[in-house]
Design a protein around this motif. Structure first.
Motif, PDB file in Angstrom:
ATOM      1  N   TYR A  13       1.027  -1.178  -0.536  1.00  0.00           N
ATOM      2  CA  TYR A  13      -0.110   0.048  -0.288  1.00  0.00           C
ATOM      3  C   TYR A  13       0.600   1.104  -0.248  1.00  0.00           C
ATOM      4  O   TYR A  13       1.430   1.190   1.223  1.00  0.00           O
ATOM      5  CB  TYR A  13      -0.985   0.111   1.206  1.00  0.00           C
ATOM      6  CG  TYR A  13      -2.135  -1.361   0.904  1.00  0.00           C
ATOM      7  CD1 TYR A  13      -2.728  -1.301   0.450  1.00  0.00           C
ATOM      8  CD2 TYR A  13      -1.566  -2.243   1.877  1.00  0.00           C
ATOM      9  CE1 TYR A  13      -3.975  -2.057   0.395  1.00  0.00           C
ATOM     10  CE2 TYR A  13      -2.529  -3.539   1.921  1.00  0.00           C
ATOM     11  CZ  TYR A  13      -3.352  -3.290   1.330  1.00  0.00           C
ATOM     12  OH  TYR A  13      -4.716  -4.726   1.189  1.00  0.00           O
ATOM     13  N   ASP A  15       1.034   5.932   0.088  1.00  0.00           N
ATOM     14  CA  ASP A  15       0.859   6.384   0.351  1.00  0.00           C
ATOM     15  C   ASP A  15       1.823   7.848   0.098  1.00  0.00           C
ATOM     16  O   ASP A  15       2.584   7.737   0.782  1.00  0.00           O
ATOM     17  CB  ASP A  15       0.475   5.877   1.857  1.00  0.00           C
ATOM     18  CG  ASP A  15      -0.743   8.273   2.044  1.00  0.00           C
ATOM     19  OD1 ASP A  15      -0.696   8.618   1.831  1.00  0.00           O
ATOM     20  OD2 ASP A  15      -1.816   8.248   3.416  1.00  0.00           O
ATOM     21  N   PHE A  76      -1.489  -0.666  -4.210  1.00  0.00           N
ATOM     22  CA  PHE A  76      -2.343  -0.042  -4.012  1.00  0.00           C
ATOM     23  C   PHE A  76      -1.756   0.854  -3.952  1.00  0.00           C
ATOM     24  O   PHE A  76      -1.009   1.348  -3.302  1.00  0.00           O
ATOM     25  CB  PHE A  76      -3.375  -1.160  -3.571  1.00  0.00           C
ATOM     26  CG  PHE A  76      -3.983  -2.347  -3.415  1.00  0.00           C
ATOM     27  CD1 PHE A  76      -5.141  -2.248  -4.201  1.00  0.00           C
ATOM     28  CD2 PHE A  76      -3.238  -3.136  -2.745  1.00  0.00           C
ATOM     29  CE1 PHE A  76      -5.291  -3.387  -4.528  1.00  0.00           C
ATOM     30  CE2 PHE A  76      -3.410  -5.101  -3.640  1.00  0.00           C
ATOM     31  CZ  PHE A  76      -4.637  -4.471  -3.807  1.00  0.00           C
ATOM     32  N   GLU A  79      -6.250   7.108  -2.957  1.00  0.00           N
ATOM     33  CA  GLU A  79      -6.719   7.663  -3.453  1.00  0.00           C
ATOM     34  C   GLU A  79      -7.842   7.944  -2.701  1.00  0.00           C
ATOM     35  O   GLU A  79      -8.933   7.594  -2.760  1.00  0.00           O
ATOM     36  CB  GLU A  79      -7.013   6.024  -4.570  1.00  0.00           C
ATOM     37  CG  GLU A  79      -7.579   7.703  -5.922  1.00  0.00           C
ATOM     38  CD  GLU A  79      -6.987   7.685  -6.191  1.00  0.00           C
ATOM     39  OE1 GLU A  79      -7.290   8.385  -7.551  1.00  0.00           O
ATOM     40  OE2 GLU A  79      -6.071   7.863  -6.693  1.00  0.00           O
ATOM     41  N   LYS A  90      -8.335   5.521   3.823  1.00  0.00           N
ATOM     42  CA  LYS A  90      -8.323   6.553   2.518  1.00  0.00           C
ATOM     43  C   LYS A  90      -8.928   5.525   1.374  1.00  0.00           C
ATOM     44  O   LYS A  90      -8.320   3.344   1.564  1.00  0.00           O
ATOM     45  CB  LYS A  90      -6.621   6.165   2.542  1.00  0.00           C
ATOM     46  CG  LYS A  90      -6.696   7.707   2.443  1.00  0.00           C
ATOM     47  CD  LYS A  90      -4.944   8.455   2.548  1.00  0.00           C
ATOM     48  CE  LYS A  90      -4.820   9.511   2.765  1.00  0.00           C
ATOM     49  NZ  LYS A  90      -3.357  10.061   2.729  1.00  0.00           N
ATOM     50  N   GLN A  91      -9.804   4.871   0.306  1.00  0.00           N
ATOM     51  CA  GLN A  91      -9.271   4.800  -0.811  1.00  0.00           C
ATOM     52  C   GLN A  91      -7.950   3.874  -1.435  1.00  0.00           C
ATOM     53  O   GLN A  91      -7.413   4.495  -1.258  1.00  0.00           O
ATOM     54  CB  GLN A  91     -10.015   4.786  -1.899  1.00  0.00           C
ATOM     55  CG  GLN A  91     -12.072   5.552  -0.921  1.00  0.00           C
ATOM     56  CD  GLN A  91     -13.107   5.640  -2.583  1.00  0.00           C
ATOM     57  OE1 GLN A  91     -13.349   5.389  -2.711  1.00  0.00           O
ATOM     58  NE2 GLN A  91     -12.397   7.561  -2.026  1.00  0.00           N
ATOM     59  N   GLN A  92      -8.096   2.710  -1.792  1.00  0.00           N
ATOM     60  CA  GLN A  92      -6.983   1.736  -2.269  1.00  0.00           C
ATOM     61  C   GLN A  92      -7.372   1.808  -3.701  1.00  0.00           C
ATOM     62  O   GLN A  92      -8.286   1.425  -4.232  1.00  0.00           O
ATOM     63  CB  GLN A  92      -6.552   0.692  -1.464  1.00  0.00           C
ATOM     64  CG  GLN A  92      -6.556   1.044  -0.066  1.00  0.00           C
ATOM     65  CD  GLN A  92      -5.345   1.898   0.151  1.00  0.00           C
ATOM     66  OE1 GLN A  92      -3.470   1.709  -0.682  1.00  0.00           O
ATOM     67  NE2 GLN A  92      -5.355   3.173   1.182  1.00  0.00           N
ATOM     68  N   ARG A  93      -6.748   2.381  -5.040  1.00  0.00           N
ATOM     69  CA  ARG A  93      -6.552   2.106  -5.898  1.00  0.00           C
ATOM     70  C   ARG A  93      -5.091   1.075  -6.774  1.00  0.00           C
ATOM     71  O   ARG A  93      -4.131   1.150  -6.346  1.00  0.00           O
ATOM     72  CB  ARG A  93      -6.185   3.204  -7.027  1.00  0.00           C
ATOM     73  CG  ARG A  93      -6.477   2.688  -8.198  1.00  0.00           C
ATOM     74  CD  ARG A  93      -6.804   4.832  -8.816  1.00  0.00           C
ATOM     75  NE  ARG A  93      -6.219   5.612  -8.955  1.00  0.00           N
ATOM     76  CZ  ARG A  93      -4.001   5.318  -8.961  1.00  0.00           C
ATOM     77  NH1 ARG A  93      -3.492   5.043 -10.151  1.00  0.00           N
ATOM     78  NH2 ARG A  93      -3.103   6.928  -7.986  1.00  0.00           N
ATOM     79  N   TYR A  94      -6.404   0.130  -7.761  1.00  0.00           N
ATOM     80  CA  TYR A  94      -5.058  -1.501  -7.826  1.00  0.00           C
ATOM     81  C   TYR A  94      -4.033  -1.028  -9.142  1.00  0.00           C
ATOM     82  O   TYR A  94      -4.993  -0.273  -9.766  1.00  0.00           O
ATOM     83  CB  TYR A  94      -5.809  -2.307  -8.665  1.00  0.00           C
ATOM     84  CG  TYR A  94      -4.862  -3.664  -8.648  1.00  0.00           C
ATOM     85  CD1 TYR A  94      -4.417  -4.313  -7.823  1.00  0.00           C
ATOM     86  CD2 TYR A  94      -5.119  -4.756  -9.736  1.00  0.00           C
ATOM     87  CE1 TYR A  94      -2.880  -5.195  -8.381  1.00  0.00           C
ATOM     88  CE2 TYR A  94      -4.059  -5.250  -9.913  1.00  0.00           C
ATOM     89  CZ  TYR A  94      -3.920  -5.348  -9.658  1.00  0.00           C
ATOM     90  OH  TYR A  94      -2.632  -6.868  -9.228  1.00  0.00           O
ATOM     91  N   ILE A  95      -3.264  -0.789  -8.358  1.00  0.00           N
ATOM     92  CA  ILE A  95      -1.951  -0.207  -9.762  1.00  0.00           C
ATOM     93  C   ILE A  95      -1.223  -1.523 -11.005  1.00  0.00           C
ATOM     94  O   ILE A  95      -1.540  -1.271 -11.713  1.00  0.00           O
ATOM     95  CB  ILE A  95      -0.535   0.111  -9.087  1.00  0.00           C
ATOM     96  CG1 ILE A  95      -0.801   1.415  -7.900  1.00  0.00           C
ATOM     97  CG2 ILE A  95       0.299   1.097 -10.306  1.00  0.00           C
ATOM     98  CD1 ILE A  95      -1.507   2.504  -9.382  1.00  0.00           C
ATOM     99  N   GLN A 133      -1.327   0.287 -14.535  1.00  0.00           N
ATOM    100  CA  GLN A 133      -2.032   1.308 -14.083  1.00  0.00           C
ATOM    101  C   GLN A 133      -0.699   2.710 -13.731  1.00  0.00           C
ATOM    102  O   GLN A 133       0.246   2.047 -12.871  1.00  0.00           O
ATOM    103  CB  GLN A 133      -3.279   2.025 -13.271  1.00  0.00           C
ATOM    104  CG  GLN A 133      -3.828   3.366 -13.425  1.00  0.00           C
ATOM    105  CD  GLN A 133      -5.263   3.614 -12.762  1.00  0.00           C
ATOM    106  OE1 GLN A 133      -4.697   3.667 -11.311  1.00  0.00           O
ATOM    107  NE2 GLN A 133      -5.881   3.640 -13.239  1.00  0.00           N
ATOM    108  N   ASP A 138       0.882   9.416  -9.921  1.00  0.00           N
ATOM    109  CA  ASP A 138       1.645   8.363  -9.362  1.00  0.00           C
ATOM    110  C   ASP A 138       3.489   8.734  -9.792  1.00  0.00           C
ATOM    111  O   ASP A 138       3.808   7.645  -9.205  1.00  0.00           O
ATOM    112  CB  ASP A 138       1.552   6.866  -9.834  1.00  0.00           C
ATOM    113  CG  ASP A 138      -0.359   6.993  -9.683  1.00  0.00           C
ATOM    114  OD1 ASP A 138      -0.498   7.509  -8.943  1.00  0.00           O
ATOM    115  OD2 ASP A 138      -1.259   5.999 -10.261  1.00  0.00           O
TER     116      ASP A 138
END
Length: 308
Positions: A13, A15, A76, A79, A90-95, A133, A138
């Motif tokens: 994760y 951040d 992740f 986001e 926090k929300q997590q966006r998969y990379i 992604q 990023d």
């Protein structure tokens, strides 16, 4: 990071905000090499040197040996906050799915810990193994100006102490094929081992003489890559390139490395190649022609040949 107990994955994760308070920033490097894009991720540990050993370093070791354990690295990116959450979650966006860089799994750098004291951190170099992604936001921010900072001499290490490998986990043939191409290559060649050993021994030698020894950490304007030099002897104002062999290839590498780094260090230091044995006369002449002195191991001591 969190090794999953339910799936063959290590969950990572990232951040941006949390890393900045400790002096580092994780994300995609803007520069790519012959193997493609690189995602940098800083290891776990907010106080003191980061490590692969013991309970403190167990999660870093899980990343280092993920392929041997039959695990994938899943990254992740934080986001924004979860709508309506009061905890700050926090929300997590998969990379995407990643593996360690086969040539250089990690680098060692200096950063401040939670008590603002300098310490060594582990920066993993991740390579995507499938779809991923890569958004502009990023990317690691490029340096605005070129900056060369003196850092701990131990930051020059290319390899940290690592735990002994356990027996590889048996995986199904289909899964094995997926992991074979992304095994976590370790810097374990004979030359690299000799290089690391020579660096450590000579650091002890200089320290015993009462010299102040550091390394330099260099950020070049307009780039996101961080360069780390070999030893810098502040007492003699000398910058070293330490090599694991005295071959032509390694001598050429020393010349290129020193010429690259010295441009960014003011005032300009003297240059020295540190080798495990005396090189051929032709290679000595090559180094002298570039204004580089040579120090090499000779029995239980060191012989110094100054540039002419």
């Amino acid at each position: 990071m969190l090794p999953s107990t339910a799936t063959p994955n290590v969950l990572i994760y990232v951040d941006h905000d949390s890393g900045k308070q400790y002096g580092y920033e994780d994300g995609w490097l803007a520069e790519e090499d012959e193997l493609g894009p690189i995602f940098e991720y800083t290891g776990q540990g907010t106080s003191g040197d980061q490590t692969f050993l013991g309970t403190k370093g167990s999660r870093n070791a899980a990343v280092l040996y993920h392929a041997e354990a039959g695990r994938s690295l899943r990254v992740f990116m934080a986001e924004g906050k979860v709508p309506g959450a009061k905890s700050g979650a926090k929300q997590q966006r998969y990379i995407g799915e990643f593996a360690l860089d086969p040539k250089q799994p990690y680098t060692v750098r200096e950063a401040k810990d939670q008590h603002h004291k300098p310490r060594r951190i582990i920066v993993f170099r991740l390579r995507p193994t499938g779809e991923y992604q890569r958004l502009p936001k990023d990317l690691v921010r490029p340096a605005e100006v070129t900056d060369a900072q003196r850092v701990l001499a131990t930051v020059a290490a290319t390899k940290l102490p690592e735990p002994k490998k356990t027996t590889p986990k048996k995986v199904a043939p289909r899964q094995q094929r997926a992991t074979e191409s992304r095994r976590a290559a370790q810097p374990s060649s004979i030359a690299e081992h000799r290089q690391s050993q020579l660096r450590n021994e000579y650091l002890e030698e200089l320290t015993a003489r009462g010299h102040e020894v550091y390394a330099y950490q260099i950020k070049v304007a307009g780039t996101t890559t961080t360069l780390t030099t070999d030893l810098y002897d502040a007492t003699e104002h000398e910058l070293y390139s330490v090599r694991g062999e005295s071959s032509r290839e390694e001598v050429r590498m020393a010349i290129g490395q020193l010429k690259d780094y010295v441009r960014h260090i003011k005032p300009r230091p003297k240059l020295v190649a540190l080798l495990p044995e005396r090189p051929q006369d032709d290679l000595l002449d090559l180094l002298y022609a570039e204004g580089i002195s040579v120090t090499y191991q000779d029995g239980n001591g060191y012989t110094r040949n100054p540039a002419r």
